[in-house]
Scaffold this active site. Structure first.
Site, PDB file in Angstrom:
ATOM      1  N   GLY A 187     -60.351  -8.513  -2.582  1.00  0.00           N
ATOM      2  CA  GLY A 187     -61.769  -8.176  -2.748  1.00  0.00           C
ATOM      3  C   GLY A 187     -62.303  -7.488  -1.492  1.00  0.00           C
ATOM      4  O   GLY A 187     -62.938  -6.424  -1.556  1.00  0.00           O
ATOM      5  N   HIS A 188     -62.035  -8.103  -0.336  1.00  0.00           N
ATOM      6  CA  HIS A 188     -62.465  -7.483   0.933  1.00  0.00           C
ATOM      7  C   HIS A 188     -61.801  -6.120   1.114  1.00  0.00           C
ATOM      8  O   HIS A 188     -62.440  -5.159   1.547  1.00  0.00           O
ATOM      9  CB  HIS A 188     -62.065  -8.364   2.127  1.00  0.00           C
ATOM     10  CG  HIS A 188     -62.713  -9.708   2.154  1.00  0.00           C
ATOM     11  ND1 HIS A 188     -62.013 -10.870   1.905  1.00  0.00           N
ATOM     12  CD2 HIS A 188     -63.986 -10.088   2.415  1.00  0.00           C
ATOM     13  CE1 HIS A 188     -62.827 -11.907   2.003  1.00  0.00           C
ATOM     14  NE2 HIS A 188     -64.030 -11.464   2.313  1.00  0.00           N
TER      15      HIS A 188
ATOM     16  N   LEU B 156     -61.881 -13.249  -7.108  1.00  0.00           N
ATOM     17  CA  LEU B 156     -61.291 -13.550  -5.800  1.00  0.00           C
ATOM     18  C   LEU B 156     -62.366 -14.080  -4.857  1.00  0.00           C
ATOM     19  O   LEU B 156     -63.493 -13.588  -4.831  1.00  0.00           O
ATOM     20  CB  LEU B 156     -60.638 -12.305  -5.203  1.00  0.00           C
ATOM     21  CG  LEU B 156     -59.444 -11.736  -5.962  1.00  0.00           C
ATOM     22  CD1 LEU B 156     -58.731 -10.667  -5.139  1.00  0.00           C
ATOM     23  CD2 LEU B 156     -58.455 -12.822  -6.357  1.00  0.00           C
TER      24      LEU B 156
END
Ligand code: PAF
Length: 280
Positions: free
Chosen positions: A36-37, A184
């Site tokens: 996700g990041h 996530l």
């Protein structure tokens, strides 16, 4: 990738980057990075000439008794990933650098900051808005990237950017999910195998609600009943909130129309998870 610990040095580096005419993209994180990041970093890299990130587990956004001490810290691995993704500079201050003794100024986004997660976690969004405002002052990016998974956080920060005249664009990025649908989150690391299975009820319930909306059920009350029945009927899951709200104000709306946010927060065991979707 340069790793910077001091506010003054980070300000200096970012000032020089901006002077070079580079569009500076910024991805603030608390570390324990996942796909996700990395999707935020990749979007920033695609849209900006140079990308800065931060890793700071912000004590101000955790209430006493929450998971500040246990929050996963994987700094070396995070640095390796950020470097591979082409991040130019990482700001990773200590708490004393961000909040030196004598610092007393807080940023509170009234009303909206007390809704959804703000209602369940009093003071949380003051902690988030304060640290993000400080990070924006240090980095002064052209664009800053946040995940849509934290939809309430995004709404609070949009309001803050508008009210405090930050000269930047806030970019909300799509939720990244595991193959089975689980959104996530760094907190997924807390889940046992059994809890991870139980946690799937969040995305499954949201999907059921989405399908009902597609089949023309628009009444929020009916949709919420459907969702609550599914969530409350799952062993090991304790519902915090299920809400159908205006995505900007976070106020409840009677009908699930285009652009409206459907958001859920629930405890799976001791782990608090959130998920949501925007009605297309
Ligand atoms: O979403 C997060 O990881 C945090 O709330 C943020 C925006 C980095 C502020 O600490």
């Amino acid at each position: 990738m340069q790793v910077v610990k001091s506010v003054a040095e980070m300000q200096d580096i970012c000032r020089k980057l901006r002077r070079g005419g580079e569009a500076l993209g910024f991805v603030p994180t608390m570390g324990a990075l996942h796909e996700g990041h990395l999707s935020l970093i990749r979007r920033a890299r695609a849209e900006c000439q140079v990308v800065a990130a931060s890793i700071f587990v912000n004590p101000l956004q955790f209430a006493p008794g929450e998971d500040f001490a246990q929050y996963p810290r994987t700094f070396e691995e995070d640095c390796r990933q950020l470097d591979t993704e082409g991040v130019a500079v990482l700001f990773a201050p200590e708490a004393e650098e961000m909040y030196p003794s004598g610092a007393v100024t807080l940023v509170t986004v009234s009303g909206i900051g007390d809704r959804l997660d703000g209602a369940s976690r009093p003071g949380h969004f003051t902690g988030v808005a304060t640290v993000v405002a400080k990070l924006f002052h240090v980095v002064a990016p052209a664009r800053a990237y946040f995940g849509q998974k934290d939809a309430a956080q995004l709404a609070v920060l949009r309001q803050m950017v508008q009210d405090l005249n930050f000269d930047l664009e806030l970019v909300g990025c799509e939720i990244v999910r595991d193959r089975d649908g689980l959104a996530l989150s760094s907190r997924n690391k807390y889940l046992s195998g059994k809890e991870r299975d139980q946690a799937l009820v969040l995305s499954r319930t949201l999907n059921q609600m989405k399908q009902s909306i597609s089949s023309r059920e628009r009444q929020s009350a009916a949709l919420l009943q459907l969702g609550k029945d599914a969530l409350n009927g799952t062993e090991g899951v304790r519902l915090d909130y299920l809400a159908i709200v205006d995505s900007r104000t976070l106020l409840p709306v009677p009908s699930a129309e285009k652009g409206v946010l459907v958001a859920v927060a629930a405890y799976v065991g001791r782990t608090r998870l959130i998920d949501n979707f925007l009605i297309a």
